[in-house]
Design a protein around this motif. Structure first.
Motif, PDB file in Angstrom:
ATOM      1  N   VAL A 116    -101.911 -84.111  40.740  1.00 55.88           N
ATOM      2  CA  VAL A 116    -101.739 -85.131  39.704  1.00 55.88           C
ATOM      3  C   VAL A 116    -101.157 -86.415  40.287  1.00 55.88           C
ATOM      4  N   VAL A 117    -100.133 -86.282  41.160  1.00 54.55           N
ATOM      5  CA  VAL A 117     -99.467 -87.454  41.744  1.00 54.55           C
ATOM      6  C   VAL A 117    -100.188 -87.823  43.038  1.00 54.55           C
ATOM      7  N   LYS A 118    -100.908 -88.923  43.022  1.00 51.32           N
ATOM      8  CA  LYS A 118    -101.777 -89.282  44.140  1.00 51.32           C
ATOM      9  C   LYS A 118    -101.001 -89.681  45.391  1.00 51.32           C
ATOM     10  N   THR A 119     -99.719 -90.077  45.239  1.00 51.30           N
ATOM     11  CA  THR A 119     -98.927 -90.503  46.396  1.00 51.30           C
ATOM     12  C   THR A 119     -98.152 -89.347  47.034  1.00 51.30           C
ATOM     13  N   ASP A 120     -98.284 -88.139  46.493  1.00 53.68           N
ATOM     14  CA  ASP A 120     -97.622 -86.976  47.094  1.00 53.68           C
ATOM     15  C   ASP A 120     -98.300 -86.606  48.410  1.00 53.68           C
ATOM     16  N   LEU A 121     -97.489 -86.283  49.412  1.00 58.02           N
ATOM     17  CA  LEU A 121     -97.986 -85.776  50.686  1.00 58.02           C
ATOM     18  C   LEU A 121     -97.155 -84.572  51.096  1.00 58.02           C
ATOM     19  N   PRO A 140     -97.708 -73.096  59.906  1.00 58.65           N
ATOM     20  CA  PRO A 140     -97.923 -72.361  58.650  1.00 58.65           C
ATOM     21  C   PRO A 140     -97.984 -73.322  57.462  1.00 58.65           C
ATOM     22  N   PHE A 141     -98.974 -73.137  56.610  1.00 63.91           N
ATOM     23  CA  PHE A 141     -99.086 -74.002  55.434  1.00 63.91           C
ATOM     24  C   PHE A 141     -97.809 -73.965  54.597  1.00 63.91           C
ATOM     25  N   LYS A 142     -97.149 -72.811  54.556  1.00 61.82           N
ATOM     26  CA  LYS A 142     -95.950 -72.672  53.726  1.00 61.82           C
ATOM     27  C   LYS A 142     -94.770 -73.484  54.255  1.00 61.82           C
ATOM     28  N   ASP A 143     -94.851 -73.965  55.502  1.00 64.84           N
ATOM     29  CA  ASP A 143     -93.742 -74.723  56.084  1.00 64.84           C
ATOM     30  C   ASP A 143     -93.825 -76.221  55.797  1.00 64.84           C
ATOM     31  N   PHE A 144     -94.913 -76.675  55.200  1.00 69.02           N
ATOM     32  CA  PHE A 144     -95.031 -78.097  54.878  1.00 69.02           C
ATOM     33  C   PHE A 144     -94.082 -78.454  53.729  1.00 69.02           C
ATOM     34  N   ILE A 145     -93.526 -79.668  53.793  1.00 67.40           N
ATOM     35  CA  ILE A 145     -92.552 -80.152  52.817  1.00 67.40           C
ATOM     36  C   ILE A 145     -93.188 -81.247  51.963  1.00 67.40           C
ATOM     37  N   LEU A 146     -92.943 -81.193  50.658  1.00 71.54           N
ATOM     38  CA  LEU A 146     -93.469 -82.210  49.749  1.00 71.54           C
ATOM     39  C   LEU A 146     -92.681 -83.507  49.889  1.00 71.54           C
ATOM     40  N   THR A 147     -93.407 -84.617  50.115  1.00 76.84           N
ATOM     41  CA  THR A 147     -92.790 -85.939  50.197  1.00 76.84           C
ATOM     42  C   THR A 147     -93.559 -86.905  49.299  1.00 76.84           C
ATOM     43  N   ASN A 148     -92.924 -88.028  49.013  1.00 79.85           N
ATOM     44  CA  ASN A 148     -93.588 -89.099  48.270  1.00 79.85           C
ATOM     45  C   ASN A 148     -93.084 -90.422  48.822  1.00 79.85           C
ATOM     46  N   MET A 151     -90.328 -90.013  51.359  1.00 78.23           N
ATOM     47  CA  MET A 151     -89.059 -89.407  50.944  1.00 78.23           C
ATOM     48  C   MET A 151     -89.279 -87.945  50.564  1.00 78.23           C
ATOM     49  N   ILE A 152     -88.420 -87.059  51.104  1.00 74.66           N
ATOM     50  CA  ILE A 152     -88.483 -85.644  50.738  1.00 74.66           C
ATOM     51  C   ILE A 152     -88.117 -85.498  49.271  1.00 74.66           C
ATOM     52  N   GLN A 153     -88.942 -84.761  48.535  1.00 67.03           N
ATOM     53  CA  GLN A 153     -88.722 -84.595  47.101  1.00 67.03           C
ATOM     54  C   GLN A 153     -87.734 -83.463  46.819  1.00 67.03           C
TER      55      GLN A 153
END
Length: 207
Positions: A116-121, A140-148, A151-153
């Motif tokens: 939904v949030v297009k700027t999420d990485l 591992p895919f599970k080790d990725f961190i959500l940022t926007n 900035m870490i969310q």
């Protein structure tokens, strides 16, 4: 048989060997907002892609910009169809794998999903064990961190791995100077002991 769809070793996501391959990639840097960093993506004589350039920390004339100095590449999203944007379904794989040869800079791997949030990485450091030499890095895919916007969310959500829209590499280590990393391919992968997030016992070979 492993799972309903059968065990798969890998899902090719990007190959960077020809000029035509590069047409599927976008390049960006702080130059897009008035900064002074330079970034290029070229095919080497050996047949891999080199993401290289020079990071500048000089601020643009726009006084609203408080910091500068970054460069990035990413795959271009596939053309939308009646059924939406075509994406990679990486849910049957445990790792994102990259075959790369880089310098000692601090690169990040970026994944964008069709959320939904297009700027999420979703981001993860690209740790290189042997700078200057080819190596395969498996994250591992599970080790990725959500940022926007870098900035870490605080509220972390699970990656929508069934809908991976783009994958890329960025450099934003706040260090002025040249950079260079070569990329051969990017894949979603399992080892013989993994099937997505599940562990797996490899079948015995027939005598």
């Amino acid at each position: 048989m492993d799972g309903l769809r059968g065990w798969q070793k890998e899902l090719p996501m990007a190959t960077l060997k020809t000029e035509k391959d590069l047409e599927q990639w976008a390049i960006g840097s702080d130059k897009d907002i008035g900064g002074f960093s330079e970034a290029s993506l070229d095919i080497t004589p050996e047949g891999s892609a080199k993401f290289h350039g020079h990071i500048s920390l000089d601020l643009p004339a726009n006084q609203e910009i408080k910091q500068s100095g970054y460069a990035a590449i990413r795959t271009i999203p596939k053309a939308q169809t009646l059924f939406g944007t075509p994406c990679w379904d990486t849910s049957l794989f445990r790792y994102l794998a990259l075959h790369v040869k880089g310098d000692k800079r601090k690169y990040f791997v970026n994944i964008q999903t069709d959320g939904v949030v297009k700027t999420d990485l979703f981001q993860h450091r690209l740790f290189l064990r042997t700078p200057g030499q080819w190596e395969t890095v498996m994250i591992p895919f599970k080790d990725f961190i959500l940022t926007n916007n870098g900035m870490i969310q605080e509220d972390q959500i699970e990656m929508f791995r069934q809908k991976v829209k783009t994958v890329g590499i960025s450099l934003m280590d706040r260090q002025e100077g040249p950079f260079s990393i070569e990329i051969d391919w990017i894949k979603a992968m399992n080892t013989e002991f993994t099937e997505g997030d599940m562990d797996r016992i490899p079948p015995k070979e027939k005598a």
